[in-house]
Write a protein that holds these residues in place. Sequence first.
Motif, PDB file in Angstrom:
ATOM      1  N   ARG A  26       0.809  -1.209   0.000  1.00 46.77           N
ATOM      2  CA  ARG A  26       0.000   0.000   0.000  1.00 46.77           C
ATOM      3  C   ARG A  26       0.851   1.273   0.000  1.00 46.77           C
ATOM      4  N   HIS A  27       0.346   2.253  -0.709  1.00 42.07           N
ATOM      5  CA  HIS A  27       0.910   3.604  -0.822  1.00 42.07           C
ATOM      6  C   HIS A  27       2.091   3.734  -1.789  1.00 42.07           C
ATOM      7  N   TRP A  28       2.670   2.603  -2.242  1.00 41.20           N
ATOM      8  CA  TRP A  28       3.833   2.736  -3.117  1.00 41.20           C
ATOM      9  C   TRP A  28       3.469   3.300  -4.487  1.00 41.20           C
ATOM     10  N   ALA A  29       2.318   2.923  -5.028  1.00 43.53           N
ATOM     11  CA  ALA A  29       1.890   3.483  -6.320  1.00 43.53           C
ATOM     12  C   ALA A  29       1.712   4.996  -6.211  1.00 43.53           C
ATOM     13  N   LEU A  52      10.874  -1.215  -6.929  1.00 38.36           N
ATOM     14  CA  LEU A  52      11.153  -1.245  -8.371  1.00 38.36           C
ATOM     15  C   LEU A  52       9.883  -1.469  -9.179  1.00 38.36           C
ATOM     16  N   THR A  53       9.003  -2.315  -8.699  1.00 39.96           N
ATOM     17  CA  THR A  53       7.739  -2.558  -9.407  1.00 39.96           C
ATOM     18  C   THR A  53       6.904  -1.288  -9.482  1.00 39.96           C
ATOM     19  N   ALA A  54       6.777  -0.601  -8.351  1.00 38.37           N
ATOM     20  CA  ALA A  54       5.993   0.640  -8.328  1.00 38.37           C
ATOM     21  C   ALA A  54       6.638   1.712  -9.199  1.00 38.37           C
ATOM     22  N   ALA A  79       5.096   3.413 -12.713  1.00 39.35           N
ATOM     23  CA  ALA A  79       4.890   4.858 -12.770  1.00 39.35           C
ATOM     24  C   ALA A  79       5.760   5.522 -13.846  1.00 39.35           C
ATOM     25  N   HIS A  80       6.474   4.689 -14.625  1.00 35.05           N
ATOM     26  CA  HIS A  80       7.312   5.167 -15.739  1.00 35.05           C
ATOM     27  C   HIS A  80       8.463   6.052 -15.264  1.00 35.05           C
ATOM     28  N   VAL A  81       9.029   5.681 -14.126  1.00 36.17           N
ATOM     29  CA  VAL A  81      10.239   6.360 -13.631  1.00 36.17           C
ATOM     30  C   VAL A  81      11.388   6.068 -14.596  1.00 36.17           C
ATOM     31  N   LYS A  82      12.245   7.072 -14.820  1.00 37.12           N
ATOM     32  CA  LYS A  82      13.362   6.900 -15.755  1.00 37.12           C
ATOM     33  C   LYS A  82      14.472   6.034 -15.180  1.00 37.12           C
TER      34      LYS A  82
END
Length: 345
Positions: free
Chosen positions: A69-72, A111-113, A117-120
């Motif tokens: 929870r909250h990571w997204a 890493l999954t979150a 979220a399309h982190v670079k």
Amino acid sequence: MQKQLVVVTGGSGFIAIHIILQLLQRGYAVRATVRSLNKQALIETMLRNGGLTDLSDLSLIEADLSHDRHWAAAMQGASYVMHVASPTPKLQFKDEAEMIKPAVDGVLRVLTAARDAHVKRVVLTSAYGAVFAGHPQQRTPFTETDWSDLTVKHIHPYQKSKTLAERAAWDFIKREGHGMTLAAINPVGVMGPVLASTYFHSNIQIQELLAGKVPAVPHIDSGYVDVRDVAQLHMLAMTSPKAAGERFLATTGETLSMLDVANSLRSAYPQYASRLPKHQLPNVIVKTAAIFQPNLRMLASLVGGYAETSNAKAQCLLDWHPRSAKTAILATAQSMFDLNLIKPV
């Protein structure tokens, strides 16, 4: 123009707070994750003690490495992630899984979150513990090509947790990263200015030495590096195209014994000389004591070990040039004096 957002996990930690400080000073927006929002006052105090007056670009969000929870929400809109949070070494534990599982699960959760979220890029704070363990015959300086050998007996679970967590991160990027890049930073013993009365396991030895709590030291050699330089290396690894897919040892390249550390303090603060140890304990005494005192086992695993390291890669690839180990050690001590954490003579 909207500022780029960087997520820093474990925002109240020693390395993390210096990363946040440098990010805010350089014009980034920062969202720091904490296990509890009760940490907000501490974080703000440390940043102000670090010289920051404007905290308007900092926000906190509650997120725990042991839960999804909250990571997204934490990752939403982020360009970069500094994954600094990690379980602190437990000196007493019933099962090594208590340290290993949270570290591995936590890194995969972050890493999954971040990927979703399309982190670079994610910069992972790994450790020297993922490099040196299990190499009793080593006689050349450790580099980024070295990995701890977990097939060797008597490796402390903390070193295992760091190794397996970093391995898991690289495997994730290779198989499921979907174009997101990763860089890893592997610091040796981290010293430098503490910014509040809450300090961390790497700094405790300085406080204990100057408080006269250590009559003699074990024969342990180590590299040391200033936390400000570790934070700067994270910054370079975050933005440099050359850092993608690379790991970097954060070390000055010097090796000091614990007696060297005590002698540096004695030279800088002669009024504390009588509190500082002058002798090393025989290795056999430390190893024997660890049989009966579990809290000494991590210490005993390091006694007499080879600890030379090279920072050639970070210097050449990222133009990183850290302060000396002695400077880092004395900066730790001076910050403790400034915060009245050590009783005067």
